[in-house]
Scaffold this active site. Sequence first.
Site, PDB file in Angstrom:
ATOM      1  N   SER A 131       1.057  -1.673   0.218  1.00 62.32           N
ATOM      2  CA  SER A 131      -0.134  -0.104   0.011  1.00 62.32           C
ATOM      3  C   SER A 131       1.169   1.135   0.029  1.00 62.32           C
ATOM      4  CB  SER A 131      -0.795   0.449   1.158  1.00 62.32           C
ATOM      5  OG  SER A 131      -1.206   0.971   1.478  1.00 62.32           O
ATOM      6  N   TYR A 144      -2.326  -0.852  11.232  1.00 60.51           N
ATOM      7  CA  TYR A 144      -2.078  -1.014   9.272  1.00 60.51           C
ATOM      8  C   TYR A 144      -0.371  -0.594   8.669  1.00 60.51           C
ATOM      9  CZ  TYR A 144      -2.970  -0.971   4.456  1.00 60.51           C
ATOM     10  OH  TYR A 144      -3.411  -1.489   3.537  1.00 60.51           O
TER      11      TYR A 144
END
Length: 271
Positions: A131, A144
Amino acid sequence: MQKVALVTGASRGIGKATAMRLLDDGCKVYCTARSLDQMKDLADKGGVTVKLDMNDSAGVDALAERIIADGGVDVIVNNAGYGQYGPIENVPMDVGRAQMEVNFFAPVRLIQLLAGSMRERGGGRIINVSSVAGRVYSPLSGWYCASKFALEGITDCLRIELRPFNIGVSLVEPSPIKTEWSDGAKATLLETSAGTAYEEFGKKAYRLLNGATQGKAVSDAEAVVKCIMKAINAKKPKPRYLAGKIARLSVVSKTMMGDRLFDVAMNSQLR
């Protein structure tokens, strides 16, 4: 020889679209997810669907054993993952560990178990779906970001270690994509900040995350699939593929600003 691929998190979104593309290309595809029902269309198309929770280490090992027994694999697409959001102080450690297990340890374990079969087949490709959060941090995304930062670091090392064996290793780094991923991230953000010292901060961070995952800046899953397929088919795959409308802008802005100025920019969006 028919190319064999493994795609995790194949029940929806990026994973399902990638598995469909590989099946269209004539590959044998192992498709994993927690729900077999959501992969029925992949099974109907010829995919080998396997029920798997990436937080189940025994299940991950069993999947690898099955693939090796069937002859090994040429392509691994580590796509399964989710977003655990919330104040680091408030997120229980077992919840944080679960985030690391699914987003980091399980993908690495699959590579450990299957790299040998890739060598025996003459090489292959490993694509770890990361990501922009693996390079750009944001408020209340600590666990995350930690999982994706870790995935980025170990993928860089793997790329060098596996190169002599003709195994290309790449990262795909999406910016916000139209999938159900953001629903879970936003829900955990509110759950872990409500009724705490971070409640107001959490509401502001929620608005920021909600804005980032909606509107014109959000891309379709196909943008990520294109990058994954490039990494699979390229003679010399790139170390990183940025996917999505604002992926490059996010990374370049963070690099140019530096940490202090980037912190100021983030804080300005939380007022």
